[in-house]
Enzyme design. Structure first.
Site, short mmCIF file in Angstrom:
data_model
loop_
_atom_site.label_atom_id
_atom_site.label_comp_id
_atom_site.label_asym_id
_atom_site.label_seq_id
_atom_site.Cartn_x
_atom_site.Cartn_y
_atom_site.Cartn_z
CG ASP A 241 -16.33 1.13 -11.41
OD1 ASP A 241 -15.93 0.32 -10.55
OD2 ASP A 241 -15.78 2.22 -11.63
CE LYS B 105 -14.67 -6.89 -12.28
NZ LYS B 105 -14.40 -6.78 -10.89
CB SER C 5 -0.91 0.00 1.23
OG SER C 5 -1.60 1.23 1.36
NE ARG C 6 -1.91 5.33 -2.89
CZ ARG C 6 -2.90 6.02 -3.44
NH1 ARG C 6 -2.61 6.96 -4.34
NH2 ARG C 6 -4.15 5.80 -3.10
#
Length: 348
Positions: free
Chosen positions: A184, A103, A42-43
């Site tokens: 989405d 996706k 993660s950041r």
């Protein structure tokens, strides 16, 4: 083609890039079905550690760079929002890792082609995480169609409508984050149409937009050279039963609510009589099947399977590019792509 039962021997080690909702769903299915989840990145190191603790992941990294550099990671699952997919996938591929990319695969076809080309040049697998493609009921549907049970396929109808957050600042409503129904939600019925009928020869699309400038609802008709059609639609602020139909000259397949999940379907003869009803319970949510397919490709040294080859992921993005062109939906990534094409510079 019959796929595996969605389990793993655990010899291929997974890294999870991103710690959001979808990352948790995929990680749970991996852990429940024998896959080895080695690390998460993660950041934020604190966020990564919290995710690792919740899902019993061995290592937590405080950056994506550290994750892809981890020598104990073989495959990276890209679970960030789709505007970040290109950069994240290229990062992992350049580090020598296979990638399973959520996706929609990218923001547009050009980005998708970049990922596919880099993977091919390095002999790595780049698979789109369109989990529905690999579910048992979809495998069975392809077998029924191939056997000629419903005759010549003339029409595919599929919807994906949900009532999602209305907050204008939410990712789904923010054009800077690739918001809108199409990428989405519409990706599901569009990918389904490609699965059954292939790439269309023509597309006719229309949409209604939100106040933030993304598509609230989009519908499209796909035309095919042989006369078949696909009718696909999506909406992000109103829910529906989300059923799907495959209609042929000798019968039809009715996939129940919600068709893109592991649900039953019924095959009807042309007179309406029931030919077959298919119902197979699936362990976990069902996202393990796409992971099993990626592991199979890695073990066999193959860059592409037949269920969702990388070139088809590019073609699907191209179809969505065309839909966006027709409905007037543009993203920052489109301008970046156009500038790069003009300058001949493909670098970040």
């Amino acid at each position: 083609m019959t796929l595996s039962n969605g389990t793993s021997e655990g010899t291929i080690r997974w890294g999870i890039l991103g710690t959001g909702f979808i990352a948790g769903l995929q990680t749970r299915d991996l852990k429940d079905n024998g896959f080895t989840v080695q690390a998460v990145g993660s950041r934020s190191l604190d966020t990564s550690r919290a995710f690792a603790e919740e899902y019993a992941v061995a290592a937590a990294h405080g950056s994506y760079e550290e994750l892809v550099a981890d020598p104990l990671v073989d495959v990276v699952y890209i679970a960030t929002p789709h505007p970040m997919h290109r950069a994240n996938a290229l990062l992992a591929l350049n580090a020598g890792k296979h990638v399973l990319v959520e996706k929609s695969f990218t923001m547009n076809a050009r980005e998708a082609q970049e990922i596919v080309d880099l993977a091919a040049s390095k002999g790595l697998v780049a698979l789109e995480a369109m989990w529905t493609r690999f579910l048992p009921h979809m495998v069975k549907i392809r077998e029924i169609i191939a056997a000629g049970t419903i005759g010549e396929v003339r029409k595919v109808i599929a919807s994906h409508n949900q009532s999602l957050p209305k907050d204008p600042a939410h990712r789904l409503n923010d054009p800077a984050l690739g918001g809108g129904a199409l990428l989405d939600l519409g990706i599901y019925p569009i990918s389904f149409a490609f699965d059954i009928l292939g790439a269309p020869s023509a597309i006719h699309a229309s949409a209604s937009m939100t106040a933030t400038g993304v598509d609230r609802q989009t519908a499209a008709i796909f035309d095919y050279d042989g006369g078949a059609q696909a009718l696909v639609d999506c909406e992000l602020d109103a829910a529906s039963a989300n059923r799907a139909l495959v209609i042929g000259t000798e019968g039809w397949i009715d996939i129940e609510h919600t068709w893109y999940n592991p649900v039953p379907f019924t095959v009807h003869a042309v007179d309406g009589g029931v030919v077959e009803r298919y119902e197979q319970p699936v362990n976990s949510r069902g996202m393990q099947y796409q992971a099993a397919e990626l592991e199979r490709l890695v073990r066999e040294g193959s860059a592409a399977g037949t269920i969702l080859p990388p070139g088809e992921s590019v073609a699907i993005m191209a179809a969505m590019d065309e839909i966006r062109r027709q409905i007037g939906l543009r993203y920052e990534a489109d301008a970046v792509s156009e500038d790069s094409l003009r300058s001949g510079d493909d670098n970040d």
